[in-house]
Design a protein around this motif. Sequence first.
Motif, PDB file in Angstrom:
ATOM      1  N   THR A 285      -7.043  13.562   3.346  1.00 27.01           N
ATOM      2  CA  THR A 285      -6.972  14.934   2.826  1.00 27.01           C
ATOM      3  C   THR A 285      -5.527  15.424   2.806  1.00 27.01           C
ATOM      4  N   GLU A 286      -4.803  15.172   3.902  1.00 25.79           N
ATOM      5  CA  GLU A 286      -3.397  15.567   3.947  1.00 25.79           C
ATOM      6  C   GLU A 286      -2.607  14.940   2.806  1.00 25.79           C
ATOM      7  N   ALA A 287      -2.888  13.646   2.574  1.00 25.46           N
ATOM      8  CA  ALA A 287      -2.164  12.949   1.499  1.00 25.46           C
ATOM      9  C   ALA A 287      -2.431  13.619   0.165  1.00 25.46           C
ATOM     10  N   PHE A 288      -3.709  13.968  -0.091  1.00 23.27           N
ATOM     11  CA  PHE A 288      -4.031  14.596  -1.375  1.00 23.27           C
ATOM     12  C   PHE A 288      -3.476  16.010  -1.461  1.00 23.27           C
ATOM     13  N   ILE A 289      -3.525  16.755  -0.357  1.00 22.11           N
ATOM     14  CA  ILE A 289      -2.966  18.115  -0.385  1.00 22.11           C
ATOM     15  C   ILE A 289      -1.475  18.050  -0.720  1.00 22.11           C
ATOM     16  N   LYS A 290      -0.779  17.118  -0.074  1.00 25.41           N
ATOM     17  CA  LYS A 290       0.670  17.018  -0.332  1.00 25.41           C
ATOM     18  C   LYS A 290       0.942  16.547  -1.756  1.00 25.41           C
ATOM     19  N   PHE A 291       0.165  15.562  -2.223  1.00 29.51           N
ATOM     20  CA  PHE A 291       0.349  15.088  -3.600  1.00 29.51           C
ATOM     21  C   PHE A 291       0.101  16.231  -4.587  1.00 29.51           C
ATOM     22  N   GLU A 292      -1.001  16.943  -4.384  1.00 29.12           N
ATOM     23  CA  GLU A 292      -1.359  17.996  -5.337  1.00 29.12           C
ATOM     24  C   GLU A 292      -0.358  19.151  -5.287  1.00 29.12           C
ATOM     25  N   GLU A 293       0.232  19.388  -4.108  1.00 26.90           N
ATOM     26  CA  GLU A 293       1.269  20.414  -4.030  1.00 26.90           C
ATOM     27  C   GLU A 293       2.547  19.981  -4.749  1.00 26.90           C
ATOM     28  N   SER A 294       2.752  18.668  -4.827  1.00 26.56           N
ATOM     29  CA  SER A 294       3.958  18.174  -5.496  1.00 26.56           C
ATOM     30  C   SER A 294       3.793  18.164  -7.013  1.00 26.56           C
ATOM     31  N   ARG A 295       2.591  18.407  -7.485  1.00 25.84           N
ATOM     32  CA  ARG A 295       2.314  18.357  -8.921  1.00 25.84           C
ATOM     33  C   ARG A 295       1.855  19.724  -9.400  1.00 25.84           C
ATOM     34  N   ASN A 296       1.671  19.836 -10.703  1.00 27.39           N
ATOM     35  CA  ASN A 296       1.071  21.021 -11.310  1.00 27.39           C
ATOM     36  C   ASN A 296      -0.135  20.575 -12.120  1.00 27.39           C
ATOM     37  N   ILE A 297      -1.158  20.102 -11.421  1.00 28.97           N
ATOM     38  CA  ILE A 297      -2.327  19.565 -12.126  1.00 28.97           C
ATOM     39  C   ILE A 297      -3.009  20.698 -12.900  1.00 28.97           C
TER      40      ILE A 297
END
Length: 896
Positions: A285-297
Amino acid sequence: MNRTLLAFLLLILCFSSSYSQKTNFVKAQESLDTNGEVNFTFKADNQAQFQEIIQFLSISHKHVDKNKLEVEAYANPETFNQFLQYGLDYEVISSIPEFDPHKSSSTKSTQAWDTTWDAYPTYTEYVAKMNYFATTYPSICTLETIGTTVNGRSLFVLKISDNVSTDEAEPEFFYSSSMHGDELAGFPLMIRLIDYLLTNYGSDAEVDNLVNTTEIFICPNANPDGSYDGGNSNIISNPTRANANGQDLNRNYPDNQNIGRINGNGGNTSRLHYDSTNNHYEPETEAFIKFEESRNIVLGANFHGGVELVNYPYDNTYNEHVDHDYFERISVEYATNVHNDSTDPTYMMVDYDSGTYPSPGVTHGATWYVVYGGRQDYMNFYRHSKELTIELSDTKFLPGNQLPDHWDWNKQAFLDLIKQANYGLQGSVTDESGNPLEANVTISGHDDMNLNTWVTSHSQLGDYYRLLEAGSYNVTYDAPGYTSQTIPVTIVNNAATVQNVTLAATTADPTASDATICENSTADLSAAGTGVLNWYSNVDDTVPVFTGTNYTSPALTSTTSYFVEDVITRPNVGETGNTANGGFFAGGENDRYLIFDCTESVLLKSVELNAQQAGEIEIQLQNSAGNLIDSRVIIVESAGIKEVTLDFIVPVANDLRLASAEMSTGFNLFRNNSLAGTNYPYTNGPITIKNSNVSTDYYYFFYDWKIAPIKSAREEVIVNVDPLPVANFTHVVNPADNGEVTFTNTSSDADTYSWDFGDASGSSTDTNPVYTYAASGTYDVILTSTDPLCGSDQVTIQVTVTVGTLGLEDDSLNTLRIYPNPFQSELVIALPGGFNPSDLKIDLFDIRGRLVHSAFEIANNDLQIKNLNLLSAGTYLLKIMDSESGQSLVRRIIKQ
Ligand SMILES: [Zn+2]
């Protein structure tokens, strides 16, 4: 039948229920021991109990009947214990995997999974294939490992786009699958979709268009520990729904409806999406939260299995999303697409919300059953994104030989859903210099500010994407330091409406004067403003060439513009005393906030926290009534003082709140309670922090607020560069050999000229003089060309003239005697012997080269020139030419 047998049968009958529960209990314990989870069905006693239980149990997509109070659920040891306390009957589903891949794939070649696509890859094959894609298609594909699972497996996200290593102003789309590790159909189908996009790029117009206009991110497996659980961790044999910590990752995300909200909503303190054992979000979950914060999906879908339908937000509330009609439409489009392409008449036809929203294959999440902590709601609320949950197959672990069919049925729908990211309202928000602006883009009267349905333009690229159902809307663009704009737009379904916006700065431009300099010199420029002045070489540069009032340019060779902006910096505000002793902290507080006023809209960039240990917090900006304005989930990796980025656009208002909306259990942040009410208010610039919600003795958590500066537009300062003068000329000697030379000035960038003809007496200030030399010779002609600002340049060019056949001075002609000199009315030229007077030609010139007399008489072998009394006094040149010898002579004579 004998009595003993009858008694035995009665005994069995009496105890069959509890016997069966014991059996189920044993089965459950076995399953919990081997897999860390148990899959079972149960029936609740009443609706209230049903709703209570499904909040902490992980409900399978496969079997939910709210009316019969029946449900299929998953539990880990902790949640199963919780369930047992209700004393309800349950039935353990003994074999979680519905299919053993090895029974069918054992006869397959090892490449079946990526050639005929009718088997599942081993974990090794999956890793190799993802790396193969990145190394084979490096121009359109990059592989990112966004994190590591509990068991150390990689979480891969593959990006596919043109110019793939650059962040372009294109919408971002995200597919991910199998966060429930046993819901597997989407896993190989996503690998196949990647393969399809990469291998067809350049030869298929539809694929080209998708790849060229969209940044596509795909994570084929979001929970590899769950998928590859069981006896052999390299093959899928006994997959689990949960991760290796026994946690349902789709109940593990921050949830805006299920938190201890400060105002309203009550909140649910059970934090079922939060792993209280590990005191942390799961690593996945942490990995996805950080990835999604780094993007503008902008748009995405999350693939699951166990049923066949498209599920759209919200999962955590029965409320409709403001874009409900949009979600319903694109979901129906997906379901219809796959149903029409399938050979199974029942595929994607189930409808769990038919009473409210009748549309086969499509269901509103919460209307089906409520889920807290799901990724779909997380993306929609916290990331201002749009995400669907797509259930691909009734069988969670779809047999390999059914994968090709499911690809055929879903392929076009996969592609068409990606296209939606490029529809709706899109454009860019820039300042007057064309530089990107981070602005809130809100649909007036439509967006729900409490539910984060608005979008923000990208701070580095300025692009924004707002997916909307067809209609007419008013869009408002807000950025601190700029005048807001509201613009009417019309949206058409399955088409893009492009609206680019330029916002005008509210800060006045600095004043600055243009300058004029000479080539190769520096310009001393100055500007005046109220803040810090930044000078740029280009109007849209990001890095200034100079900061300050007076800028000296480098030496310039041509006219150059500079652009100067006035930056009104905002000083940090708030308490900086963030190092408290151990007594001054508050753990897990969900209702602590600072109260502040804001007199001018600003961007709150960041604050500092002082954490006692790693943990999570949601920080909210709220209005005076506690309603949400914006929020961020912050993952604190380790203890200590951290600066955390917020990027909250703060409106002009009083009694705003900066609040801890949720903290992980046991997560302690240091407050400062040594102030004893003496240090409030903290005022700096437009922000005044007035108090905490508890008392003036406490300062809660958020130290040293950094406020983004406000900028003016960029004022152009033109440096006019005056080129240095260059002297030059050409000349033509009169072919009549009368000593006349015509000079043509070819100088550049000069205003005045000075000629020195090189014969000691001749000069001119004409631009293009004509000069007559008296005597043959080679002269150094010097031209000085002058610019009043930039000085002079000089050129010397040799000019050769002959006067008659000047230059060949004749000895015998030199024996001539000419008298009187000075003369008055008559001149005599006494010829020595050997000259035939009839061979001679006599011309008399004035000093400017004009012929004034040429007649003469012959008397006694002398030549007499008469009637000269009319000539004015001065210097004259007498030219005598002998046609016999071809020689000539010039003598200077004076008239009295
Ligand atoms: Zn699922």
